[in-house]
Design a protein around this motif. Structure first.
Motif, PDB file in Angstrom:
ATOM      1  N   GLY A  35     -11.641   3.010   6.004  1.00 52.03           N
ATOM      2  CA  GLY A  35     -11.363   3.376   7.384  1.00 52.03           C
ATOM      3  C   GLY A  35     -10.107   2.742   7.957  1.00 52.03           C
ATOM      4  O   GLY A  35      -9.865   2.840   9.156  1.00 52.03           O
ATOM      5  N   THR A  36      -9.303   2.076   7.115  1.00 54.29           N
ATOM      6  CA  THR A  36      -8.057   1.465   7.574  1.00 54.29           C
ATOM      7  C   THR A  36      -6.914   1.954   6.687  1.00 54.29           C
ATOM      8  O   THR A  36      -7.140   2.535   5.623  1.00 54.29           O
ATOM      9  CB  THR A  36      -8.103  -0.075   7.516  1.00 54.29           C
ATOM     10  N   GLU A  37      -5.679   1.691   7.131  1.00 54.82           N
ATOM     11  CA  GLU A  37      -4.538   2.126   6.333  1.00 54.82           C
ATOM     12  C   GLU A  37      -3.715   0.975   5.769  1.00 54.82           C
ATOM     13  O   GLU A  37      -2.994   1.144   4.804  1.00 54.82           O
ATOM     14  CB  GLU A  37      -3.630   3.047   7.144  1.00 54.82           C
ATOM     15  N   ARG A  38      -3.816  -0.213   6.339  1.00 51.68           N
ATOM     16  CA  ARG A  38      -2.972  -1.329   5.901  1.00 51.68           C
ATOM     17  C   ARG A  38      -3.586  -2.089   4.723  1.00 51.68           C
ATOM     18  O   ARG A  38      -4.787  -2.337   4.693  1.00 51.68           O
ATOM     19  CB  ARG A  38      -2.741  -2.300   7.048  1.00 51.68           C
ATOM     20  N   PHE A  39      -2.717  -2.449   3.794  1.00 50.36           N
ATOM     21  CA  PHE A  39      -3.118  -3.276   2.662  1.00 50.36           C
ATOM     22  C   PHE A  39      -2.938  -4.741   3.045  1.00 50.36           C
ATOM     23  O   PHE A  39      -2.021  -5.092   3.789  1.00 50.36           O
ATOM     24  CB  PHE A  39      -2.284  -2.945   1.425  1.00 50.36           C
ATOM     25  N   LEU A 125       4.255   0.406   1.005  1.00 48.51           N
ATOM     26  CA  LEU A 125       2.937   0.602   1.605  1.00 48.51           C
ATOM     27  C   LEU A 125       2.871  -0.013   3.003  1.00 48.51           C
ATOM     28  O   LEU A 125       3.592  -0.974   3.291  1.00 48.51           O
ATOM     29  CB  LEU A 125       1.870  -0.074   0.735  1.00 48.51           C
ATOM     30  N   PRO A 126       1.962   0.487   3.846  1.00 52.75           N
ATOM     31  CA  PRO A 126       1.719  -0.210   5.118  1.00 52.75           C
ATOM     32  C   PRO A 126       0.966  -1.507   4.839  1.00 52.75           C
ATOM     33  O   PRO A 126      -0.071  -1.488   4.176  1.00 52.75           O
ATOM     34  CB  PRO A 126       0.861   0.782   5.913  1.00 52.75           C
ATOM     35  N   LEU A 127       1.519  -2.622   5.287  1.00 49.01           N
ATOM     36  CA  LEU A 127       0.943  -3.925   4.986  1.00 49.01           C
ATOM     37  C   LEU A 127       0.530  -4.655   6.253  1.00 49.01           C
ATOM     38  O   LEU A 127       1.128  -4.458   7.321  1.00 49.01           O
ATOM     39  CB  LEU A 127       1.957  -4.789   4.230  1.00 49.01           C
ATOM     40  N   ALA A 128      -0.445  -5.531   6.132  1.00 47.98           N
ATOM     41  CA  ALA A 128      -0.891  -6.375   7.237  1.00 47.98           C
ATOM     42  C   ALA A 128       0.199  -7.399   7.565  1.00 47.98           C
ATOM     43  O   ALA A 128       0.861  -7.911   6.662  1.00 47.98           O
ATOM     44  CB  ALA A 128      -2.180  -7.088   6.851  1.00 47.98           C
ATOM     45  N   PRO A 129       0.362  -7.715   8.858  1.00 45.29           N
ATOM     46  CA  PRO A 129       1.369  -8.713   9.231  1.00 45.29           C
ATOM     47  C   PRO A 129       1.203 -10.053   8.517  1.00 45.29           C
ATOM     48  O   PRO A 129       2.200 -10.667   8.111  1.00 45.29           O
ATOM     49  CB  PRO A 129       1.175  -8.856  10.743  1.00 45.29           C
ATOM     50  N   LEU A 130      -0.015 -10.531   8.333  1.00 46.54           N
ATOM     51  CA  LEU A 130      -0.232 -11.800   7.641  1.00 46.54           C
ATOM     52  C   LEU A 130       0.377 -11.770   6.246  1.00 46.54           C
ATOM     53  O   LEU A 130       1.000 -12.733   5.798  1.00 46.54           O
ATOM     54  CB  LEU A 130      -1.728 -12.127   7.565  1.00 46.54           C
ATOM     55  N   SER A 131       0.221 -10.654   5.555  1.00 48.27           N
ATOM     56  CA  SER A 131       0.771 -10.524   4.204  1.00 48.27           C
ATOM     57  C   SER A 131       2.289 -10.510   4.223  1.00 48.27           C
ATOM     58  O   SER A 131       2.926 -11.214   3.434  1.00 48.27           O
ATOM     59  CB  SER A 131       0.231  -9.256   3.529  1.00 48.27           C
ATOM     60  N   THR A 132       2.894  -9.704   5.094  1.00 50.59           N
ATOM     61  CA  THR A 132       4.357  -9.599   5.098  1.00 50.59           C
ATOM     62  C   THR A 132       5.031 -10.849   5.636  1.00 50.59           C
ATOM     63  O   THR A 132       6.073 -11.260   5.124  1.00 50.59           O
ATOM     64  CB  THR A 132       4.828  -8.375   5.906  1.00 50.59           C
ATOM     65  N   GLU A 133       4.441 -11.481   6.639  1.00 54.47           N
ATOM     66  CA  GLU A 133       5.079 -12.625   7.284  1.00 54.47           C
ATOM     67  C   GLU A 133       4.870 -13.932   6.527  1.00 54.47           C
ATOM     68  O   GLU A 133       5.724 -14.817   6.583  1.00 54.47           O
ATOM     69  CB  GLU A 133       4.539 -12.797   8.711  1.00 54.47           C
TER      70      GLU A 133
END
Length: 141
Positions: A35-39, A125-133
């Motif tokens: 139900g979500t799109e971000r990895f 991919l769309p990623l969660a901010p915690l992962s990218t930052e």
């Protein structure tokens, strides 16, 4: 009647344990919940009385079928970012590192997808901010 008071900033923080899971070949495991799109990095919220490492070991078992001891997790630090799936909230993560064999991992519980990714694949991919930052820079520099 008592007047309403604004929410405390601590009321808008979600505490989680997160894993930076690598395979020893330059790939990192990211998951996407149903139900979500971000990895994002695997992990989840601690239950009452659990340490951050105990919570992560439990979540890895429930969500990925992996059995690890809290002692096997290498502490990386505490990181804060916008929550990926809870608008208006921040996530405060106790992060740990772990190396796993990709063949030992399979998506379960609320995990829709578990992917082993290179930096280029993850960037698409769309990623969660915690992962990218915070978390992916620890792995890939």
């Amino acid at each position: 009647m008592t007047p309403a008071t604004p929410e405390s900033p601590t009321d808008r923080v979600v505490h989680v344990s997160a894993a930076v899971v690598t395979d020893g070949a330059g790939r990192t495991l990211l998951v996407r919940k149903r139900g979500t799109e971000r990895f994002m990095a695997p992990g989840g919220k601690p239950e009452p009385g659990e340490s951050a490492a105990q919570a992560l070991a439990r979540e890895l078992h429930e969500e990925l079928g992996v059995v690890v001891s809290p002692a096997d997790l290498a502490y990386l630090g505490r990181f804060e970012s916008d929550a990926a799936n809870e608008p208006g909230f921040r996530v405060l993560a106790e992060a740990f590192a772990l190396t796993l064999d990709p063949r030992s991992v399979s998506a379960a519980a609320e995990i829709a997808e578990a992917r082993w990714l290179t930096p280029d694949e993850a960037a698409a991919l769309p990623l969660a901010p915690l992962s990218t930052e915070h978390l992916l820079p620890l792995t890939w520099g």
